[in-house]
Design a protein around this motif. Structure first.
Motif: not given
Lengths: 115, 112
Positions: A34, B48, B97-98, B101, B35, B43, A51, A101-103, A49, A96, A94, A105
């Protein structure tokens, strides 16, 4: 382990010239990627984004990014900068796997547009 | 359009005070996030929640707790505020979740 590296903390361009904001990522599996933009004193807004569909992704306000797996890059570009593009830009990966979960930045690139 | 609102844009608190930051989303999203944003660090995820009354620690949960009693509301609690918690706090929500946001405008907290 996943990580995101934004190669420039600050970029300055003249109005009407191209914009390039660089992002490299590290991921063990196929990630979602993203770009978000944050204008001063505002929350983050999604620009675009990726995907795992088309590798060239078009976003809002004339921005686009190309996913290059061989280079593990997802650079953001715009052909002609506008004064309103001045903001901070964040690259995000991002993913999983194994129920986790991992997002993640990047640390951000502040874009300055000169008149 | 998804709307995520945060209760305050600016807050000034004293060391040791208990601080509540509230976040509300109007799109029936399952997932909500808190965050903190600091210059040069990007961030960082504090906590969550993927469902009502469910929560998971993020990367920097120490000194924070959260509450999610209703689907639309996610609260961040600083049990005893410290000066190193001075920061911009951003709330977000997402359908999965993925996925994308959606962020609130942020709360800038100053702890004296």
């Amino acid at each position: 382990a996943q990580s995101v590296t934004q190669l420039d903390s600050h970029v300055s361009v003249s109005e009407g010239t191209p914009v390039l904001l660089r992002c490299n990522y590290s991921s063990s599996y196929s990630p979602s990627l993203f770009w978000y933009v944050q204008h001063p004193n505002k929350g983050l807004q999604l620009l675009l984004k990726y995907t795992s569909a088309a590798t060239l992704v078009k976003g809002i306000n004339g921005f686009e990014a190309e996913f290059k797996k061989s280079e593990t890059s997802f650079h953001l570009t715009k052909p002609s900068a506008h004064m309103s593009d001045a903001a901070e830009y964040f690259c995000v990966v991002s993913q999983t796997y194994s129920g986790t979960y991992k997002y993640i930045f990047g640390t951000g690139t502040r874009l300055k547009v000169l008149a | 359009d998804v709307k995520v609102t945060q209760s305050s844009r600016y807050l000034v608190k004293r060391t040791g005070e208990k601080v509540f930051l509230e976040c509300v989303q109007d799109m029936d999203h399952e997932n909500m996030f808190w965050y903190r944003q600091d210059p040069g660090l990007g961030l960082r995820l504090i906590y969550f929640s993927y469902d009502v009354k469910m929560k998971e620690k993020g990367d920097i949960p120490e000194g924070y707790s959260v509450s999610r009693e209703k689907k639309e509301r996610f609260s961040l609690i600083l049990e005893s505020a410290s000066t190193n918690q001075t920061s911009m706090y951003l709330c977000a929500s997402s359908l999965a979740v993925q996925e994308t946001q959606y962020f609130g405008p942020g709360t800038r907290l100053l702890v004296l």
